[in-house]
Write a protein that holds these residues in place. Structure first.
Motif, PDB file in Angstrom:
ATOM      1  N   SER A 243      -2.281 -14.135  12.395  1.00 27.07           N
ATOM      2  CA  SER A 243      -3.257 -15.111  12.884  1.00 27.07           C
ATOM      3  C   SER A 243      -4.671 -14.591  12.686  1.00 27.07           C
ATOM      4  CB  SER A 243      -3.001 -15.409  14.373  1.00 27.07           C
ATOM      5  OG  SER A 243      -1.742 -16.026  14.558  1.00 27.07           O
ATOM      6  N   ILE A 244      -4.876 -13.307  12.949  1.00 30.57           N
ATOM      7  CA  ILE A 244      -6.159 -12.682  12.645  1.00 30.57           C
ATOM      8  C   ILE A 244      -6.151 -12.303  11.166  1.00 30.57           C
ATOM      9  CG2 ILE A 244      -7.608 -10.666  13.102  1.00 30.57           C
ATOM     10  CD1 ILE A 244      -6.747 -10.802  15.994  1.00 30.57           C
ATOM     11  N   ALA A 245      -7.221 -12.622  10.485  1.00 28.84           N
ATOM     12  CA  ALA A 245      -7.290 -12.426   9.032  1.00 28.84           C
ATOM     13  C   ALA A 245      -6.875 -11.017   8.650  1.00 28.84           C
ATOM     14  CB  ALA A 245      -8.706 -12.706   8.544  1.00 28.84           C
ATOM     15  N   THR A 246      -5.861 -10.918   7.781  1.00 29.42           N
ATOM     16  CA  THR A 246      -5.293  -9.627   7.404  1.00 29.42           C
ATOM     17  C   THR A 246      -5.295  -9.489   5.885  1.00 29.42           C
ATOM     18  OG1 THR A 246      -3.863  -9.675   9.368  1.00 29.42           O
ATOM     19  CG2 THR A 246      -3.272  -8.142   7.615  1.00 29.42           C
ATOM     20  N   PHE A 247      -5.736  -8.312   5.423  1.00 31.37           N
ATOM     21  CA  PHE A 247      -5.827  -8.049   3.992  1.00 31.37           C
ATOM     22  C   PHE A 247      -5.162  -6.709   3.700  1.00 31.37           C
ATOM     23  CE2 PHE A 247      -9.444 -10.435   5.509  1.00 31.37           C
ATOM     24  CZ  PHE A 247      -9.440 -11.551   4.696  1.00 31.37           C
ATOM     25  N   SER A 248      -4.630  -6.574   2.501  1.00 32.80           N
ATOM     26  CA  SER A 248      -3.920  -5.351   2.138  1.00 32.80           C
ATOM     27  C   SER A 248      -4.904  -4.233   1.799  1.00 32.80           C
ATOM     28  CB  SER A 248      -2.999  -5.617   0.937  1.00 32.80           C
ATOM     29  OG  SER A 248      -2.389  -4.424   0.515  1.00 32.80           O
ATOM     30  N   ALA A 249      -4.588  -3.056   2.321  1.00 31.76           N
ATOM     31  CA  ALA A 249      -5.409  -1.882   1.973  1.00 31.76           C
ATOM     32  C   ALA A 249      -5.333  -1.580   0.483  1.00 31.76           C
ATOM     33  CB  ALA A 249      -4.956  -0.677   2.790  1.00 31.76           C
ATOM     34  N   ALA A 250      -4.222  -1.994  -0.156  1.00 26.65           N
ATOM     35  CA  ALA A 250      -4.098  -1.763  -1.599  1.00 26.65           C
ATOM     36  C   ALA A 250      -5.202  -2.477  -2.358  1.00 26.65           C
ATOM     37  CB  ALA A 250      -2.715  -2.227  -2.076  1.00 26.65           C
ATOM     38  N   ASP A 251      -5.559  -3.699  -1.911  1.00 24.00           N
ATOM     39  CA  ASP A 251      -6.631  -4.431  -2.573  1.00 24.00           C
ATOM     40  C   ASP A 251      -7.971  -3.729  -2.391  1.00 24.00           C
ATOM     41  OD1 ASP A 251      -4.937  -6.387  -3.519  1.00 24.00           O
ATOM     42  OD2 ASP A 251      -5.198  -7.678  -1.766  1.00 24.00           O
ATOM     43  N   ALA A 252      -8.191  -3.209  -1.170  1.00 27.92           N
ATOM     44  CA  ALA A 252      -9.451  -2.502  -0.928  1.00 27.92           C
ATOM     45  C   ALA A 252      -9.546  -1.246  -1.785  1.00 27.92           C
ATOM     46  CB  ALA A 252      -9.567  -2.158   0.552  1.00 27.92           C
ATOM     47  N   LEU A 253      -8.426  -0.507  -1.917  1.00 26.90           N
ATOM     48  CA  LEU A 253      -8.432   0.714  -2.730  1.00 26.90           C
ATOM     49  C   LEU A 253      -8.596   0.398  -4.209  1.00 26.90           C
ATOM     50  CD1 LEU A 253      -5.612   2.652  -0.872  1.00 26.90           C
ATOM     51  CD2 LEU A 253      -8.023   3.313  -0.994  1.00 26.90           C
ATOM     52  N   ASP A 254      -8.154  -0.802  -4.598  1.00 22.74           N
ATOM     53  CA  ASP A 254      -8.262  -1.195  -6.009  1.00 22.74           C
ATOM     54  C   ASP A 254      -9.546  -1.962  -6.293  1.00 22.74           C
ATOM     55  OD1 ASP A 254      -5.811  -0.036  -6.388  1.00 22.74           O
ATOM     56  OD2 ASP A 254      -4.684  -1.916  -6.276  1.00 22.74           O
TER      57      ASP A 254
ATOM     58  N   THR B 278       0.842  -1.213   0.000  1.00 17.31           N
ATOM     59  CA  THR B 278       0.000   0.000   0.000  1.00 17.31           C
ATOM     60  C   THR B 278       0.865   1.246   0.000  1.00 17.31           C
ATOM     61  OG1 THR B 278      -1.688  -1.213   1.253  1.00 17.31           O
ATOM     62  CG2 THR B 278      -1.863   1.178   1.208  1.00 17.31           C
ATOM     63  N   ALA B 279       1.938   1.217   0.806  1.00 14.76           N
ATOM     64  CA  ALA B 279       2.816   2.382   0.875  1.00 14.76           C
ATOM     65  C   ALA B 279       3.491   2.654  -0.460  1.00 14.76           C
ATOM     66  CB  ALA B 279       3.867   2.149   1.963  1.00 14.76           C
ATOM     67  N   ARG B 280       3.891   1.604  -1.186  1.00 12.27           N
ATOM     68  CA  ARG B 280       4.531   1.806  -2.490  1.00 12.27           C
ATOM     69  C   ARG B 280       3.550   2.403  -3.505  1.00 12.27           C
ATOM     70  NH1 ARG B 280       6.917  -3.245  -1.235  1.00 12.27           N
ATOM     71  NH2 ARG B 280       5.327  -4.319  -2.493  1.00 12.27           N
ATOM     72  N   ALA B 281       2.285   1.960  -3.408  1.00 13.42           N
ATOM     73  CA  ALA B 281       1.305   2.404  -4.411  1.00 13.42           C
ATOM     74  C   ALA B 281       0.685   3.750  -4.077  1.00 13.42           C
ATOM     75  CB  ALA B 281       0.204   1.347  -4.560  1.00 13.42           C
ATOM     76  N   HIS B 282       0.531   4.056  -2.790  1.00 14.73           N
ATOM     77  CA  HIS B 282      -0.244   5.248  -2.405  1.00 14.73           C
ATOM     78  C   HIS B 282       0.500   6.169  -1.434  1.00 14.73           C
ATOM     79  CE1 HIS B 282      -3.829   3.494  -4.295  1.00 14.73           C
ATOM     80  NE2 HIS B 282      -3.475   2.341  -3.740  1.00 14.73           N
ATOM     81  N   GLY B 283       1.740   5.848  -1.145  1.00 12.66           N
ATOM     82  CA  GLY B 283       2.502   6.685  -0.232  1.00 12.66           C
ATOM     83  C   GLY B 283       2.230   6.335   1.222  1.00 12.66           C
ATOM     84  N   TYR B 284       3.137   6.855   2.087  1.00 12.23           N
ATOM     85  CA  TYR B 284       2.954   6.604   3.526  1.00 12.23           C
ATOM     86  C   TYR B 284       3.446   7.824   4.301  1.00 12.23           C
ATOM     87  CZ  TYR B 284       2.991   4.395   8.095  1.00 12.23           C
ATOM     88  OH  TYR B 284       2.728   4.093   9.404  1.00 12.23           O
ATOM     89  N   PRO B 285       2.674   8.278   5.263  1.00  8.41           N
ATOM     90  CA  PRO B 285       1.332   7.793   5.632  1.00  8.41           C
ATOM     91  C   PRO B 285       0.293   8.190   4.580  1.00  8.41           C
ATOM     92  CG  PRO B 285       1.889   9.737   6.906  1.00  8.41           C
ATOM     93  CD  PRO B 285       3.139   9.401   6.122  1.00  8.41           C
ATOM     94  N   LEU B 286      -0.826   7.452   4.578  1.00  6.03           N
ATOM     95  CA  LEU B 286      -1.891   7.757   3.632  1.00  6.03           C
ATOM     96  C   LEU B 286      -2.437   9.149   3.897  1.00  6.03           C
ATOM     97  CD1 LEU B 286      -4.011   4.461   3.441  1.00  6.03           C
ATOM     98  CD2 LEU B 286      -2.137   5.193   1.957  1.00  6.03           C
TER      99      LEU B 286
END
Length: 618
Positions: free
Chosen positions: A241-252, A66-74
């Protein structure tokens, strides 16, 4: 010190020590105990192992991709787009684990405010404290008394706070930085704020939390809490362990609805170098967002550890009971079997503690160990020290015993300390020897000379008793009694007694002749010997005991000395000992025997047959 008294004192001190530690742990805790408990909790977590968390929380991570695609911090506009994308998938609640305390571009802030209003949402705040540790009080009537007061609150911008609920993201870590508790309530000078996980859980469940002394109520769900309304945190496993998903996928637009719908979604940073990471028993680098998500899961499902006042009361009781049990076991039996029982007791306690931990009940391991081991070790060391003192004492007693008792009897007593604790009736042979005329001499020569003379005489008697296997049971003034038949009777007791009696006569005569003054004072001696049944026993109490014998055989042996004196001989023997010694005994080989003579004895109604022995050299 008396063993029983030492044990009572040790038990009392062990109980007081455990009570003091239990009281401290029940009210405020101890830094050292807390550090020990943290390490032991990690060990138990590793033993229990990882487990699958309930599917109630999903993490949307602002990760490296996410940081590579949209910068950090968002920026706020991107964060708003992320929130809208997640809200469109119908989560139960959206929680943003990002501090929004500074204003950004107006367009972005306005977009984020609008996004927060689209559904149930929670944003983060933080509390700061003047010190790393805070003093608290414990008042039964005030559920907030044990909550430390924050020095400052870092709150989100008012526009964001009006659009979403606010929760405090602080965690309570140990000295290694591992999160152990989540303070569910934060207190400032003029306000109370729920923790970020508590706010997220209450928003998702649609209920307001109710605070009790040792629990937080979420509707009908009761969540036990520890001192200061803290929620114990135990991790499900490594990060992810807790289901984790990339914010990049959500933004895309690639985030699956199944990953979000009906769940609490937590947005947080996992980017490398982001700084919001913690060590856990399963992972040296656990993102802070997963720590928050773990706590939310505990609150919603009630699957967290129970570490409340009840558990601490059980800890306090164990801290009192376990050291008392261990000290009692050490006092009861200090042997291989006793130590095995002690080890088994500790193993049983450890297994019970681990089983409770595995089933969600966090009982302290450090407190019972700290309460039990020092008293048990100190008491054991004291017992060993006293044992060494007693061993030295017994060694000295044994050495003295060996000097005045036959070697066989001394060795027997060493093997069997209870020898003759109860009287024993058995056959034995007895010799009495006494110096005649010595009392008058002692009045003239003085105590020093008397002591020297008697020492020489007693040494003579001791040597002959040892040489023939007899046991000197007593020295009586200027005389002695020697028994043959202790510790156990033997067939040759009479023969050895007769030989000893003859040797005593020969050596005592030579000893008297070596002292010219004895002849002038008419110092002589007399010996009596007899055999038959005796009653052997120990007389006295405590450390002052002696082995003695009683019965008619002893009386006859003593009276035979008078028979010897009356007939002008050195040795008088009963017909019983002469017969038992046998026809080939030393009596006939080394002297002349006269008898048997029917003889009356003083104090005895019936007569006996006696023999008189005279040396061939006389």
């Amino acid at each position: 010190m008396n063993h029983r008294l030492l044990t009572v004192i040790a038990l009392l001190l062990a109980g007081l020590w455990g009570a003091a530690l239990g009281y401290t742990n029940l009210h405020a805790g101890s830094g050292l105990l807390d550090r020990m408990e943290a390490s032991l909790a990690d060990i138990r977590s590793a033993i229990v192992g990882a487990k699958t968390p309930p599917p109630v929380v999903s993490i949307v991570a602002i990760d490296d991709r996410t940081a590579r695609a949209h910068g950090y911090p968002l920026d706020r506009a991107t964060l708003a787009r992320l929130a809208n994308a997640i809200t469109a998938l119908k989560p139960k609640a959206l929680a943003i684990d990002i501090l929004l305390v500074d204003p950004g571009p107006e367009a972005g802030d306005a977009a984020l405010t609008s996004a927060l209003r689209q559904g149930p949402s929670v944003i983060a705040a933080a509390a700061t404290f003047a010190q790393s540790s805070q003093r608290v009080t414990d008042a039964a009537e005030d559920p907030f008394a044990a909550i430390p007061e924050a020095n400052q609150l870092l709150l989100p911008l008012p526009r964001f706070a009006e659009a979403a609920a606010v929760g405090i993201v602080n965690v309570a870590t140990d000295q290694t930085g591992t999160p152990r508790f989540i303070p569910l309530i934060s207190r400032a000078a003029d306000r109370l704020d729920p923790a970020f996980p508590l706010r997220a859980a209450s928003v998702a469940l649609g209920v307001d939390p109710t605070i009790e002394r040792d629990a937080i109520m979420l509707g009908k769900l009761r969540i036990p809490t520890d001192i200061g309304q803290r929620l114990p945190v135990t991790f499900y496993g490594r990060h992810g362990s807790i289901a984790t998903f990339s914010a990049a996928d959500a933004l895309d637009g690639k985030l699956s609805a199944d990953a979000v719908a009906g769940r609490i979604v937590v947005i947080g940073s996992t980017v490398t170098g982001g700084g919001d990471v913690f060590p856990t028993p399963f992972d040296p680098v656990m993102p802070g967002v997963e720590v928050m998500s773990t706590a939310i899961t505990h609150l919603v499902t009630g699957d967290g550890m129970v570490r409340d006042r009840r558990m601490r009361l059980i800890d306090a009781a164990t801290a009192i009971g376990l050291p008392i049990v261990l000290v009692s076991l050490v006092a009861w039996r200090r042997s291989a079997a006793g130590y095995v029982i002690i080890v088994l007791t500790l193993i049983v306690w450890a297994m019970l503690n681990l089983s409770a931990f595995a089933n969600g009940y966090w009982l302290s391991a450090a407190l019972p160990i700290a309460a039990a081991l020092p008293p048990a070790l100190v008491y054991g060391a004291a017992e060993l020290w006293l044992d060494r003192g007693r061993a030295r004492h017994y060694a000295e007693q044994s050495a003295r015993l060996q000097r005045i008792e036959a070697p066989g009897l001394g060795e027997w007593l060493a093997r069997d300390p209870n020898f003759l604790a109860a009287p024993v009736r058995q056959n034995a042979a007895v010799i009495f020897i006494d110096l005649s005329g010595f009392t008058g001499l002692s009045e003239n020569v003085g105590p020093v000379a008397v002591s020297e003379m008697l020492s020489g005489f007693f040494e003579l008697v001791d040597e002959e008793a040892r040489a023939h296997g007899g046991a000197i049971t007593s020295f009586m003034g200027d005389g002695a009694m020697i028994l043959f038949g202790l510790p156990e009777p033997a067939d040759d007791d009479a023969a050895r007694a007769a030989a000893c009696a003859v040797s005593l006569c020969e050596r005592t005569r030579a000893w008297l002749q070596a002292h010219a003054g004895f002849a002038q004072k008419k110092i002589g001696f007399k010996v009596g010997a007899h055999c038959g049944p005796i009653v052997a026993s120990r007389l006295g109490t405590g450390d002052r005991q002696q082995i003695t014998a009683a019965g008619d055989t002893i009386n006859v042996g003593s009276r035979l000395m008078e028979v010897a004196a009356r007939h002008g001989v050195e040795l008088a023997l009963s017909a019983e000992i002469v017969r038992a010694a046998g026809p080939d005994s030393v009596l006939t080989q080394s002297g002349r025997m006269e008898g048997p003579l029917e003889t009356a004895l003083r104090g005895r109604a019936s007569r006996i047959d006696a023999w008189l022995w005279r040396s061939r050299t006389l």
